[in-house]
Design a protein around this motif. Structure first.
Motif, short mmCIF file in Angstrom:
data_model
loop_
_atom_site.label_atom_id
_atom_site.label_comp_id
_atom_site.label_asym_id
_atom_site.label_seq_id
_atom_site.Cartn_x
_atom_site.Cartn_y
_atom_site.Cartn_z
N ALA A 117 0.82 -1.21 0.00
CA ALA A 117 0.00 0.00 0.00
C ALA A 117 0.85 1.26 0.00
O ALA A 117 0.43 2.31 -0.51
CB ALA A 117 -0.94 0.00 1.21
N ASP A 132 -7.36 6.63 0.52
CA ASP A 132 -5.91 6.43 0.46
C ASP A 132 -5.24 7.52 1.29
O ASP A 132 -4.92 8.58 0.79
CB ASP A 132 -5.43 6.48 -0.99
CG ASP A 132 -3.93 6.20 -1.11
OD1 ASP A 132 -3.32 5.77 -0.10
OD2 ASP A 132 -3.37 6.42 -2.21
N GLY A 159 -5.27 2.19 -1.37
CA GLY A 159 -3.93 2.25 -0.78
C GLY A 159 -4.02 2.13 0.72
O GLY A 159 -4.56 1.16 1.25
N GLU A 160 -3.55 3.14 1.42
CA GLU A 160 -3.57 3.10 2.88
C GLU A 160 -4.94 3.51 3.41
O GLU A 160 -5.52 4.51 2.98
CB GLU A 160 -2.51 4.04 3.45
CG GLU A 160 -1.08 3.59 3.19
CD GLU A 160 -0.08 4.34 4.03
OE1 GLU A 160 0.06 4.01 5.23
OE2 GLU A 160 0.55 5.28 3.51
N SER A 183 -3.93 -2.73 -0.90
CA SER A 183 -4.44 -1.79 0.09
C SER A 183 -4.48 -2.45 1.46
O SER A 183 -4.35 -3.67 1.58
CB SER A 183 -5.84 -1.31 -0.29
OG SER A 183 -6.80 -2.35 -0.14
#
Length: 449
Positions: free
Chosen positions: A258, A342, A381-382, A403
């Motif tokens: 991620a 994200d 992602g994050e 992610s």
């Protein structure tokens, strides 16, 4: 800063710029006769009005009626700055109120082409109270779910900016236009001119886009297609995954994937998803966050979707407020919402706290919770703590293989638990933050791609 060539166009030239050969049908409110020299008996006022009429060919400072922009019917109102500086008087108020009423009766969007110096001094407080009439008429449109699009020209100041202009859902500006509540003759002598320009207002998050005249008709047509109004929208389609990442075996691997610099980010997802993007800029409180992209877009089939997309940076209060503004506007107009999550988490510096980070995040939670239109979320992602969860749709969140989503970053969790850095990986496993963990826990509905 030279003004765009259209900034000082006449009211009818501006209408023609948008409608082109599609045409425009002018409307007029019922005639009203003012007392001699107006409600204040201001000596010379009638003569000034007569000179303005001869000079411009107009009876008042606003022209309004029905027209077509692109392929969308709408109501247009346009200010004639040559008529007493486009100022608002009692008869102007009649026309503005009638324009809003026409949009309401026909259930059409309202497009306002604004160029005004503010309220008309020769009518005193009677002129100033026209702002209340405009605000009430605007509220009626908003309650009916009808959009308002403003194009601010040179100049747009005073009460006209504070109602018809800044009070619209979307604000476009012509390059170089003077835009601000304070006109050039009443602001402080040492005031920075840039702050009162279209570009300065964009930088402060008060204007959504600065649009050259030759792009204005196409841009307005795109916005009218996106804003609708629309009825009973279906959920926004899920974006496709843009990476070939495999599911991670460990929590540490999930976090590393991620955080990879080469992972596709929000810009790539939005470019792949939309044929046309129409950004909304700023929180209307003087703030912008380039790390949280918001706006409306049109898919290849012309279907509108609103979006709020995090770009991998700590999200700031202005970004959350802009996201809440976007979600509420989409909900009012019947447009489905897509959010892309994200962020390592919300910004937690002192400036963010002073800017109201907690309240801004709470506002996004509330906007999504109250939304009647479907909200679809993809974690790309994050997914860092509450700063990420604020943009996530309950029961309609999906994740990509590269992610993760976690109550807290594993490094922070290990520190809070007084574990050495060597145990960060084990902590990540315990947090069960991998995409497949989120699916099993019921946090995510699917792993995309």
């Amino acid at each position: 800063m030279p003004a765009d060539s259209a900034a000082r166009a006449t009211a009818r030239e501006m209408i023609a710029l948008l409608t082109g050969p599609a045409g425009f049908t002018e409307h007029r409110p019922p005639a009203r006769t003012l007392p001699a020299d107006g409600p204040l008996g201001w000596a010379g006022y009638d003569a000034a009005r007569e000179r303005a009429a001869l000079r411009t060919g107009e009876e008042e400072s606003v022209v309004y009626g029905a027209g077509v922009v692109g392929d969308r019917a709408c109501v247009l109102l346009s200010f004639e700055f040559g008529f007493l500086g486009g100022s608002l008087g009692q008869l102007t108020g009649d026309r503005l109120e009638a324009a809003y009423a026409l949009a309401l009766a026909r259930r059409l969007p309202l497009v306002s082409l604004v160029a005004t110096g503010g309220s008309r001094m020769q009518e005193g407080m009677v002129a100033l109270t026209q702002l209340q009439r405009v605000a009430a008429a605007s509220t009626r449109l908003r309650e009916a779910g009808l959009p308002q699009l403003a194009v601010v020209r040179d100049p747009t100041t005073g009460g006209g900016w504070a109602t018809v202009g800044a009070g619209s859902d979307v604000v476009l500006a012509l390059p170089g236009a003077q835009v601000g509540f304070a006109g050039s003759r009443v602001r402080p002598a040492d005031a920075e001119p840039y702050a009162y320009s279209a570009e300065g207002q964009w930088a402060a998050g008060q204007v959504d886009a600065v649009v050259p005249a030759h792009e204005l008709a196409a841009t307005a047509a795109h916005w009218l297609r996106a804003l609708g109004p629309h009825e009973a929208p279906a959920a926004a389609p899920l974006p496709r995954a843009l990476s070939a990442a495999r599911l991670p075996e460990t929590g540490r691997e999930a976090v590393e994937q991620a955080r990879s610099p080469g992972r596709p980010r929000a810009e790539a997802y939005l470019a792949d998803y939309f044929a046309v993007r129409l950004p909304l800029n700023g929180d209307r409180c003087g703030g912008r966050d380039p790390g949280l992209l918001c706006g409306f877009g049109l898919r290849e089939d012309g279907r509108p979707v609103a979006y709020a997309a995090q770009c991998g940076t700590p999200a700031r209060p202005a970004g959350y407020r802009t996201a809440a503004r976007t979600i509420r506007l989409a909900d009012r107009l019947g447009v489905p919402v897509l959010t892309l999550v994200d962020t390592p988490g919300a910004a937690n510096d002192a400036e963010a706290e002073r800017a109201g980070a907690g309240a801004a995040i709470a506002d996004v939670f509330a906007a999504i919770a109250a939304a009647r239109v479907p909200v679809t979320t993809l974690v790309i992602g994050e997914g860092g703590s509450g700063g990420a969860l604020a943009l996530a749709a309950p029961d309609n969140t999906h994740v990509t293989a590269d992610s993760y989503f976690s109550v807290i970053a594993p490094e922070s969790a290990a520190a809070i638990l007084k574990r050495p850095p060597s145990e960060t990986g084990a902590t990540a496993d315990q947090l069960r933050l991998r995409p497949q963990d989120l699916l099993e826990l019921g946090i995510a509905r699917s792993v995309v791609g």
